[in-house]
Design a protein around this motif. Sequence first.
Motif, PDB file in Angstrom:
ATOM      1  N   PRO A  28      20.787 -27.888 -63.789  1.00 39.84           N
ATOM      2  CA  PRO A  28      19.756 -27.863 -62.753  1.00 39.84           C
ATOM      3  C   PRO A  28      19.538 -29.262 -62.177  1.00 39.84           C
ATOM      4  CG  PRO A  28      19.037 -26.636 -64.682  1.00 39.84           C
ATOM      5  CD  PRO A  28      20.300 -27.369 -65.074  1.00 39.84           C
ATOM      6  N   ALA A  29      19.317 -29.318 -60.887  1.00 42.95           N
ATOM      7  CA  ALA A  29      19.045 -30.593 -60.224  1.00 42.95           C
ATOM      8  C   ALA A  29      17.663 -31.107 -60.625  1.00 42.95           C
ATOM      9  CB  ALA A  29      19.103 -30.423 -58.705  1.00 42.95           C
ATOM     10  N   THR A  30      17.518 -32.410 -60.590  1.00 41.49           N
ATOM     11  CA  THR A  30      16.217 -33.054 -60.769  1.00 41.49           C
ATOM     12  C   THR A  30      15.876 -33.781 -59.474  1.00 41.49           C
ATOM     13  OG1 THR A  30      17.086 -35.165 -61.563  1.00 41.49           O
ATOM     14  CG2 THR A  30      16.730 -33.418 -63.222  1.00 41.49           C
ATOM     15  N   GLU A  31      14.640 -34.195 -59.363  1.00 40.49           N
ATOM     16  CA  GLU A  31      14.242 -34.923 -58.156  1.00 40.49           C
ATOM     17  C   GLU A  31      15.044 -36.216 -57.999  1.00 40.49           C
ATOM     18  OE1 GLU A  31      10.247 -36.102 -55.643  1.00 40.49           O
ATOM     19  OE2 GLU A  31      10.033 -35.155 -57.603  1.00 40.49           O
ATOM     20  N   ASP A  32      15.462 -36.802 -59.100  1.00 44.87           N
ATOM     21  CA  ASP A  32      16.273 -38.021 -59.035  1.00 44.87           C
ATOM     22  C   ASP A  32      17.640 -37.773 -58.387  1.00 44.87           C
ATOM     23  OD1 ASP A  32      14.274 -39.514 -60.242  1.00 44.87           O
ATOM     24  OD2 ASP A  32      15.167 -39.361 -62.250  1.00 44.87           O
ATOM     25  N   ASP A  33      18.080 -36.520 -58.360  1.00 44.67           N
ATOM     26  CA  ASP A  33      19.366 -36.183 -57.760  1.00 44.67           C
ATOM     27  C   ASP A  33      19.301 -36.051 -56.238  1.00 44.67           C
ATOM     28  OD1 ASP A  33      20.619 -35.939 -60.311  1.00 44.67           O
ATOM     29  OD2 ASP A  33      19.870 -33.873 -60.480  1.00 44.67           O
ATOM     30  N   LEU A  34      18.095 -36.019 -55.671  1.00 44.44           N
ATOM     31  CA  LEU A  34      17.949 -35.756 -54.235  1.00 44.44           C
ATOM     32  C   LEU A  34      18.749 -36.692 -53.331  1.00 44.44           C
ATOM     33  CD1 LEU A  34      14.238 -34.624 -53.842  1.00 44.44           C
ATOM     34  CD2 LEU A  34      16.317 -33.238 -53.704  1.00 44.44           C
ATOM     35  N   PRO A  35      18.771 -38.002 -53.544  1.00 46.17           N
ATOM     36  CA  PRO A  35      19.562 -38.843 -52.637  1.00 46.17           C
ATOM     37  C   PRO A  35      21.038 -38.429 -52.598  1.00 46.17           C
ATOM     38  CG  PRO A  35      18.076 -40.217 -53.907  1.00 46.17           C
ATOM     39  CD  PRO A  35      18.001 -38.826 -54.503  1.00 46.17           C
ATOM     40  N   ALA A  36      21.615 -38.131 -53.741  1.00 51.03           N
ATOM     41  CA  ALA A  36      23.028 -37.724 -53.775  1.00 51.03           C
ATOM     42  C   ALA A  36      23.219 -36.360 -53.124  1.00 51.03           C
ATOM     43  CB  ALA A  36      23.531 -37.697 -55.217  1.00 51.03           C
ATOM     44  N   ALA A  76      11.298 -37.491 -47.943  1.00 53.75           N
ATOM     45  CA  ALA A  76      10.024 -36.799 -48.187  1.00 53.75           C
ATOM     46  C   ALA A  76      10.121 -35.285 -47.968  1.00 53.75           C
ATOM     47  CB  ALA A  76       8.917 -37.407 -47.338  1.00 53.75           C
ATOM     48  N   PRO A  77      10.719 -34.808 -46.877  1.00 54.01           N
ATOM     49  CA  PRO A  77      10.783 -33.347 -46.721  1.00 54.01           C
ATOM     50  C   PRO A  77      11.644 -32.684 -47.791  1.00 54.01           C
ATOM     51  CG  PRO A  77      11.749 -34.448 -44.794  1.00 54.01           C
ATOM     52  CD  PRO A  77      11.228 -35.511 -45.710  1.00 54.01           C
ATOM     53  N   TYR A  78      12.650 -33.372 -48.262  1.00 52.17           N
ATOM     54  CA  TYR A  78      13.509 -32.837 -49.316  1.00 52.17           C
ATOM     55  C   TYR A  78      12.747 -32.773 -50.640  1.00 52.17           C
ATOM     56  CZ  TYR A  78      17.057 -33.840 -45.824  1.00 52.17           C
ATOM     57  OH  TYR A  78      17.786 -33.882 -44.662  1.00 52.17           O
ATOM     58  N   ALA A  79      11.911 -33.786 -50.895  1.00 50.14           N
ATOM     59  CA  ALA A  79      11.104 -33.781 -52.121  1.00 50.14           C
ATOM     60  C   ALA A  79      10.107 -32.628 -52.092  1.00 50.14           C
ATOM     61  CB  ALA A  79      10.396 -35.122 -52.295  1.00 50.14           C
ATOM     62  N   ALA A  80       9.508 -32.364 -50.945  1.00 51.16           N
ATOM     63  CA  ALA A  80       8.572 -31.236 -50.824  1.00 51.16           C
ATOM     64  C   ALA A  80       9.305 -29.913 -51.039  1.00 51.16           C
ATOM     65  CB  ALA A  80       7.890 -31.265 -49.455  1.00 51.16           C
ATOM     66  N   ALA A  81      10.485 -29.784 -50.457  1.00 52.53           N
ATOM     67  CA  ALA A  81      11.276 -28.568 -50.650  1.00 52.53           C
ATOM     68  C   ALA A  81      11.700 -28.423 -52.106  1.00 52.53           C
ATOM     69  CB  ALA A  81      12.501 -28.585 -49.737  1.00 52.53           C
ATOM     70  N   LEU A 100      11.118 -25.279 -54.665  1.00 47.64           N
ATOM     71  CA  LEU A 100      12.222 -24.644 -55.394  1.00 47.64           C
ATOM     72  C   LEU A 100      11.993 -24.699 -56.903  1.00 47.64           C
ATOM     73  CD1 LEU A 100      15.210 -26.089 -53.354  1.00 47.64           C
ATOM     74  CD2 LEU A 100      14.469 -23.705 -53.387  1.00 47.64           C
ATOM     75  N   ALA A 101      11.576 -25.853 -57.393  1.00 44.36           N
ATOM     76  CA  ALA A 101      11.384 -26.032 -58.827  1.00 44.36           C
ATOM     77  C   ALA A 101      10.292 -25.111 -59.368  1.00 44.36           C
ATOM     78  CB  ALA A 101      11.048 -27.490 -59.135  1.00 44.36           C
ATOM     79  N   GLY A 102       9.351 -24.729 -58.523  1.00 39.15           N
ATOM     80  CA  GLY A 102       8.261 -23.858 -58.944  1.00 39.15           C
ATOM     81  C   GLY A 102       8.585 -22.375 -58.860  1.00 39.15           C
ATOM     82  N   ASP A 103       9.779 -22.028 -58.421  1.00 38.46           N
ATOM     83  CA  ASP A 103      10.157 -20.619 -58.234  1.00 38.46           C
ATOM     84  C   ASP A 103      11.287 -20.277 -59.204  1.00 38.46           C
ATOM     85  OD1 ASP A 103      11.218 -18.170 -57.394  1.00 38.46           O
ATOM     86  OD2 ASP A 103      10.951 -18.623 -55.276  1.00 38.46           O
ATOM     87  N   PRO A 104      11.041 -19.405 -60.170  1.00 38.45           N
ATOM     88  CA  PRO A 104      12.073 -19.097 -61.164  1.00 38.45           C
ATOM     89  C   PRO A 104      13.287 -18.356 -60.595  1.00 38.45           C
ATOM     90  CG  PRO A 104      10.210 -17.613 -61.418  1.00 38.45           C
ATOM     91  CD  PRO A 104       9.810 -18.648 -60.400  1.00 38.45           C
ATOM     92  N   HIS A 105      13.196 -17.905 -59.358  1.00 44.42           N
ATOM     93  CA  HIS A 105      14.321 -17.199 -58.732  1.00 44.42           C
ATOM     94  C   HIS A 105      15.231 -18.138 -57.937  1.00 44.42           C
ATOM     95  CE1 HIS A 105      12.512 -13.512 -60.020  1.00 44.42           C
ATOM     96  NE2 HIS A 105      11.394 -13.845 -59.427  1.00 44.42           N
TER      97      HIS A 105
END
Length: 152
Positions: free
Chosen positions: A10-18, A39-44, A48-53
């Motif tokens: 699973p991706a982490t927020e630290d992976d967002l730049p890559a 910022a918009p990617y972090a919000a998205a 995503l992280a809050g949705d188990p699907h």
Amino acid sequence: MTDDDLTIRPATEDDLPAIVAMLADDELGAQREDTENLAPYAAAFARLAGDPHQHLMVAVRAGRVVGTLQLSVLPGLSRQGATRSVIEGVRVHADERGGGLGTRFITWAVDESRRQGCQLVQLTSDASRKDAHRFYERLGFTASHLGFKLAL
């Protein structure tokens, strides 16, 4: 999944730049992604992280993110109440293309879809991505529908 020196996790927020860099690394992505404003990617990502699907995944080799995809699991009524999965945002770093990572990634997504009880796996690919279409067809996907979008 870990194989050789490749890990799919699973991706982490630290992976967002890559991840964003890979999303932007082609003609289409360069027009619609902004690698300077995460910022918009972090919000998205938080949604995503809050949705188990929702499963935003990365492939990591030698500590470096070299691929990403999103797998969404959707319950439905059609097809006798079938659950389906949707694969989106598939990207493989330019250095890794042609080495089998894409196949391993899609295989992971199909296997995970089965594990989650899905009866159908679907994906979309921009009409201009002819190489991607051939890739998906080699993996057993068929071009079965015509898609439409409405920008809001």
